[in-house]
Design a protein around this motif. Structure first.
Motif, PDB file in Angstrom:
ATOM      1  N   LYS A   1       0.844  -1.205   0.000  1.00 11.54           N
ATOM      2  CA  LYS A   1       0.000   0.000   0.000  1.00 11.54           C
ATOM      3  C   LYS A   1       0.876   1.251   0.000  1.00 11.54           C
ATOM      4  N   SER A   2       1.757   1.327  -0.958  1.00  9.85           N
ATOM      5  CA  SER A   2       2.777   2.371  -1.019  1.00  9.85           C
ATOM      6  C   SER A   2       2.213   3.732  -1.394  1.00  9.85           C
ATOM      7  N   VAL A   3       2.796   4.754  -0.808  1.00 12.56           N
ATOM      8  CA  VAL A   3       2.570   6.140  -1.193  1.00 12.56           C
ATOM      9  C   VAL A   3       3.909   6.646  -1.705  1.00 12.56           C
ATOM     10  N   LEU A   4       3.945   7.095  -2.951  1.00 13.72           N
ATOM     11  CA  LEU A   4       5.178   7.563  -3.564  1.00 13.72           C
ATOM     12  C   LEU A   4       5.086   9.063  -3.768  1.00 13.72           C
ATOM     13  N   LEU A   5       6.069   9.788  -3.248  1.00 17.89           N
ATOM     14  CA  LEU A   5       6.108  11.241  -3.338  1.00 17.89           C
ATOM     15  C   LEU A   5       7.230  11.646  -4.292  1.00 17.89           C
ATOM     16  N   TYR A   6       6.933  12.520  -5.221  1.00 15.92           N
ATOM     17  CA  TYR A   6       7.899  12.970  -6.223  1.00 15.92           C
ATOM     18  C   TYR A   6       8.083  14.483  -6.123  1.00 15.92           C
ATOM     19  N   GLN A   7       9.326  14.926  -6.042  1.00 17.21           N
ATOM     20  CA  GLN A   7       9.606  16.354  -6.162  1.00 17.21           C
ATOM     21  C   GLN A   7       9.760  16.647  -7.639  1.00 17.21           C
ATOM     22  N   LEU A   8       8.971  17.569  -8.151  1.00 13.32           N
ATOM     23  CA  LEU A   8       8.975  17.850  -9.580  1.00 13.32           C
ATOM     24  C   LEU A   8      10.069  18.854  -9.928  1.00 13.32           C
ATOM     25  N   PRO A   9      10.802  18.621 -11.018  1.00 13.03           N
ATOM     26  CA  PRO A   9      11.837  19.570 -11.450  1.00 13.03           C
ATOM     27  C   PRO A   9      11.224  20.924 -11.819  1.00 13.03           C
ATOM     28  N   ASP A  10      12.036  21.964 -11.776  1.00 14.16           N
ATOM     29  CA  ASP A  10      11.550  23.333 -12.030  1.00 14.16           C
ATOM     30  C   ASP A  10      10.866  23.479 -13.386  1.00 14.16           C
ATOM     31  N   ASN A  11      11.394  22.832 -14.436  1.00 14.40           N
ATOM     32  CA  ASN A  11      10.762  22.974 -15.749  1.00 14.40           C
ATOM     33  C   ASN A  11       9.379  22.311 -15.782  1.00 14.40           C
ATOM     34  N   VAL A  12       9.177  21.259 -15.017  1.00 16.15           N
ATOM     35  CA  VAL A  12       7.859  20.631 -14.920  1.00 16.15           C
ATOM     36  C   VAL A  12       6.915  21.535 -14.133  1.00 16.15           C
ATOM     37  N   VAL A  13       7.422  22.114 -13.039  1.00 14.44           N
ATOM     38  CA  VAL A  13       6.604  23.034 -12.232  1.00 14.44           C
ATOM     39  C   VAL A  13       6.140  24.213 -13.074  1.00 14.44           C
ATOM     40  N   ALA A  14       7.020  24.797 -13.864  1.00 14.64           N
ATOM     41  CA  ALA A  14       6.649  25.928 -14.719  1.00 14.64           C
ATOM     42  C   ALA A  14       5.565  25.529 -15.718  1.00 14.64           C
ATOM     43  N   ALA A  15       5.688  24.346 -16.299  1.00 14.09           N
ATOM     44  CA  ALA A  15       4.683  23.893 -17.261  1.00 14.09           C
ATOM     45  C   ALA A  15       3.348  23.614 -16.575  1.00 14.09           C
ATOM     46  N   VAL A  16       3.387  23.020 -15.373  1.00  8.44           N
ATOM     47  CA  VAL A  16       2.148  22.749 -14.630  1.00  8.44           C
ATOM     48  C   VAL A  16       1.426  24.056 -14.315  1.00  8.44           C
ATOM     49  N   ARG A  17       2.192  25.080 -14.006  1.00 11.17           N
ATOM     50  CA  ARG A  17       1.598  26.393 -13.698  1.00 11.17           C
ATOM     51  C   ARG A  17       1.173  27.146 -14.953  1.00 11.17           C
ATOM     52  N   GLY A  18       1.482  26.609 -16.131  1.00  6.68           N
ATOM     53  CA  GLY A  18       1.072  27.249 -17.380  1.00  6.68           C
ATOM     54  C   GLY A  18       1.940  28.409 -17.788  1.00  6.68           C
TER      55      GLY A  18
END
Length: 137
Positions: free
Chosen positions: A100-117
């Motif tokens: 029953k794993s919970v996996l946490l990922y820190q997203l790289p800055d370029n992914v964060v910028a794209a997620v924020r649009g």
């Protein structure tokens, strides 16, 4: 389960044409390929090679072919939930595995910028292969 294990995609409403990132979990390849399904080890009964990546997908962290041969995709039978932090820097997925794993990922800055649009639409999908943190029962 098909050719690949379960994984989560991170999308941006600003750039719906392609996923910004894939969240996957690679683990060291099991030496004993005859592992039983009832074992508590998170390995698969039939090891699956990590998926092949074309030029439209970039693996994070980068690894050479020698390292790739030592890894296999973890058998996640399904996902019960996927979450992303409001600031967009972390994403998590909850797996239907024996632990029953919970996996946490820190997203790289370029992914964060794209997620924020922000910025231009991404021209690649970032494949994040190792979680930053894992909690298992």
């Amino acid at each position: 389960l098909g050719a690949e294990s379960s994984y989560a995609c991170v999308w941006s409403p600003s750039f719906p044409k392609r996923p910004v990132a894939e969240l996957r979990s690679l683990i060291p390849r099991v030496q004993n390929a005859a592992a039983r399904a009832g074992d508590l080890h998170p390995a698969v009964v039939q090891p699956r090679d990590p998926p092949e990546y074309d030029s439209s997908r970039v693996q994070i962290p980068l690894s050479d072919s020698g390292m790739a041969k030592k890894m296999q995709e973890e058998q996640l039978k399904g996902l019960t939930a996927v979450a992303i932090a409001s600031h967009g820097r972390f994403a998590a997925m909850m797996a239907c595995d024996e632990q029953k794993s919970v996996l946490l990922y820190q997203l790289p800055d370029n992914v964060v910028a794209a997620v924020r649009g922000r910025g231009r639409p991404p021209n690649v999908t970032y494949v994040i292969t190792r979680p930053t943190c894992r909690v298992s029962a």
